[in-house]
Design a protein around this motif. Structure first.
Motif, PDB file in Angstrom:
ATOM      1  N   THR A 258       2.216  -4.856   4.318  1.00 39.71           N
ATOM      2  CA  THR A 258       1.919  -3.147   4.866  1.00 39.71           C
ATOM      3  C   THR A 258       3.320  -2.504   4.558  1.00 39.71           C
ATOM      4  O   THR A 258       4.742  -3.246   4.706  1.00 39.71           O
TER       5      THR A 258
ATOM      6  N   TYR B   5      -6.735   7.724  -3.466  1.00 38.61           N
ATOM      7  CA  TYR B   5      -6.691   6.986  -4.528  1.00 38.61           C
ATOM      8  C   TYR B   5      -5.306   7.025  -5.252  1.00 38.61           C
ATOM      9  O   TYR B   5      -4.679   8.117  -5.778  1.00 38.61           O
TER      10      TYR B   5
ATOM     11  N   THR C 154       0.608   1.873   1.964  1.00 34.33           N
ATOM     12  CA  THR C 154      -0.070   0.968   1.428  1.00 34.33           C
ATOM     13  C   THR C 154      -0.019   0.242   1.813  1.00 34.33           C
ATOM     14  O   THR C 154       0.918  -0.890   2.651  1.00 34.33           O
ATOM     15  N   GLN C 155      -1.077  -0.942   1.705  1.00 36.63           N
ATOM     16  CA  GLN C 155      -1.707  -2.882   1.832  1.00 36.63           C
ATOM     17  C   GLN C 155      -2.364  -2.794   1.529  1.00 36.63           C
ATOM     18  O   GLN C 155      -3.662  -2.889   0.589  1.00 36.63           O
ATOM     19  N   ASN C 156      -2.213  -4.322   1.279  1.00 37.04           N
ATOM     20  CA  ASN C 156      -3.510  -5.021   1.236  1.00 37.04           C
ATOM     21  C   ASN C 156      -3.048  -6.756   2.484  1.00 37.04           C
ATOM     22  O   ASN C 156      -2.683  -6.647   3.137  1.00 37.04           O
ATOM     23  N   ASP C 157      -4.262  -7.743   1.266  1.00 34.31           N
ATOM     24  CA  ASP C 157      -4.207  -8.066   2.842  1.00 34.31           C
ATOM     25  C   ASP C 157      -3.315  -9.595   2.588  1.00 34.31           C
ATOM     26  O   ASP C 157      -2.873 -10.496   3.474  1.00 34.31           O
TER      27      ASP C 157
ATOM     28  N   LEU D 110       0.589  -2.529  -5.908  1.00 32.92           N
ATOM     29  CA  LEU D 110       0.027  -3.699  -3.874  1.00 32.92           C
ATOM     30  C   LEU D 110      -2.119  -3.190  -3.481  1.00 32.92           C
ATOM     31  O   LEU D 110      -2.520  -3.823  -2.673  1.00 32.92           O
ATOM     32  N   SER D 111      -1.888  -1.643  -3.720  1.00 35.66           N
ATOM     33  CA  SER D 111      -3.253  -1.464  -3.280  1.00 35.66           C
ATOM     34  C   SER D 111      -4.113  -0.119  -3.978  1.00 35.66           C
ATOM     35  O   SER D 111      -2.434   0.376  -4.784  1.00 35.66           O
ATOM     36  N   GLU D 112      -5.201  -0.241  -4.386  1.00 35.52           N
ATOM     37  CA  GLU D 112      -5.492   1.268  -5.077  1.00 35.52           C
ATOM     38  C   GLU D 112      -5.716   2.663  -4.000  1.00 35.52           C
ATOM     39  O   GLU D 112      -5.949   3.026  -4.604  1.00 35.52           O
ATOM     40  N   HIS D 113      -5.087   2.242  -3.302  1.00 33.71           N
ATOM     41  CA  HIS D 113      -5.341   3.172  -1.764  1.00 33.71           C
ATOM     42  C   HIS D 113      -3.756   3.373  -1.099  1.00 33.71           C
ATOM     43  O   HIS D 113      -2.916   2.501  -0.610  1.00 33.71           O
TER      44      HIS D 113
END
Length: 282
Positions: free
Chosen positions: A199, A235, A193-196, A175-178
């Motif tokens: 979450t 990360y 973790t989240q993206n556009d 989902l995300s790199e973070h």
């Protein structure tokens, strides 16, 4: 410099094999620190590569039946740089039926760790020999591979079991790199973790908090209990790399969180201690 060691117990051979396999999955290169009382695998990444640090320690008396070392100075230590995959592949030859494993520092076309595996074969023994090339680390660079100090953490908390943690991170890493890790001194931890679009958060309760003998650590514990939850963003692939590579079956996993700076993961098994330091994402 001289080094030679011998293993006769199949369980000890398998433990060394698991450590070698774990290191090969976490890092391409490492330094093997041989000392009179312990054997340590160390990997230090450059800051530009994420800055991860690995320290995997085994007390030699729990592993070897015979262990002899003669270093250059009074500390009797030897530091060898090697490719972890080469070391792990050599140890794959250790199977049931192995009578003994001998490891020696030799000089052939280049310095090598020569691994001699003796296997029962009918009424006789079969010997399999692997030469793992190594580079002798000069004494002036030894300081780079000394045992890391316990970090000045804000929160120390037990983590969920390895299997559960791996399942959660495997789902989140796409989902995300973070990954944001939040924890407090009341045994609560959240992985987010989240993206556009979405979450995702996973909450854990009643994990427990280790009690450290260090007074400074206890003072930080009391302070962080009053402050509340602390967090660090890392990360996610760095944590996934640790979880995917593990074969040592730790009995405890401890996360020491340095707010907004790093996390320090401490894996403890019966004979092996592995420390894994992940700096905050830039």
């Amino acid at each position: 410099m001289r080094f030679k060691a011998k293993l006769l117990d199949i369980n000890c051979m398998q433990q060394l094999t698991r450590v070698g396999a774990s290191m090969s999955r976490m890092t391409k290169n490492c330094v093997l620190c041989l000392a009179p009382k312990k054997v340590v695998f160390v990997s230090n990444e450059r800051i530009s590569e994420g800055g991860t640090r690995i320290w995997c320690e085994i007390q030699q008396e729990t592993l070897f039946d015979d262990y002899r070392i003669e270093g250059k100075d009074n500390s009797n230590r030897i530091f060898l740089e090697l490719i972890t995959d080469n070391f792990a592949r050599a140890l794959k030859s250790i199977q049931f039926g192995v009578v003994s494993v001998k490891i020696r520092l030799t000089k052939k076309y280049t310095p090598c760790l020569t691994i001699e595996i003796v296997t029962a074969y009918g009424n006789s023994n079969r010997i399999i020999t692997h030469d793992v090339p190594v580079v002798i680390v000069p004494q002036r660079d030894w300081y780079e591979y000394e045992e890391p100090d316990m970090p000045q953490f804000d929160v120390s908390i037990y983590m969920p079991q390895m299997k559960v943690l791996k399942q959660v991170i495997d789902r989140m890493k796409n989902l995300s790199e973070h990954l944001v890790i939040t924890a407090d001194q009341k045994g609560n931890m959240t992985l987010k973790t989240q993206n556009d679009i979405v979450t995702v958060e996973t909450h854990f309760k009643d994990l427990g908090n280790p009690v450290w003998a260090n007074d400074a650590a206890n003072n930080r514990k009391e302070a962080s209990t009053q402050i509340g939850a602390m967090e660090a963003c890392i990360y996610i692939k760095k944590l996934a790399q640790l979880l995917q590579g593990q074969q040592i079956n730790p009995s405890k996993i401890i996360c020491n969180l340095l707010a907004e700076k790093a996390i320090h993961i401490y894996l403890v098994s019966e004979d092996v201690i592995l420390q894994y330091y992940i700096p905050a994402a830039m």
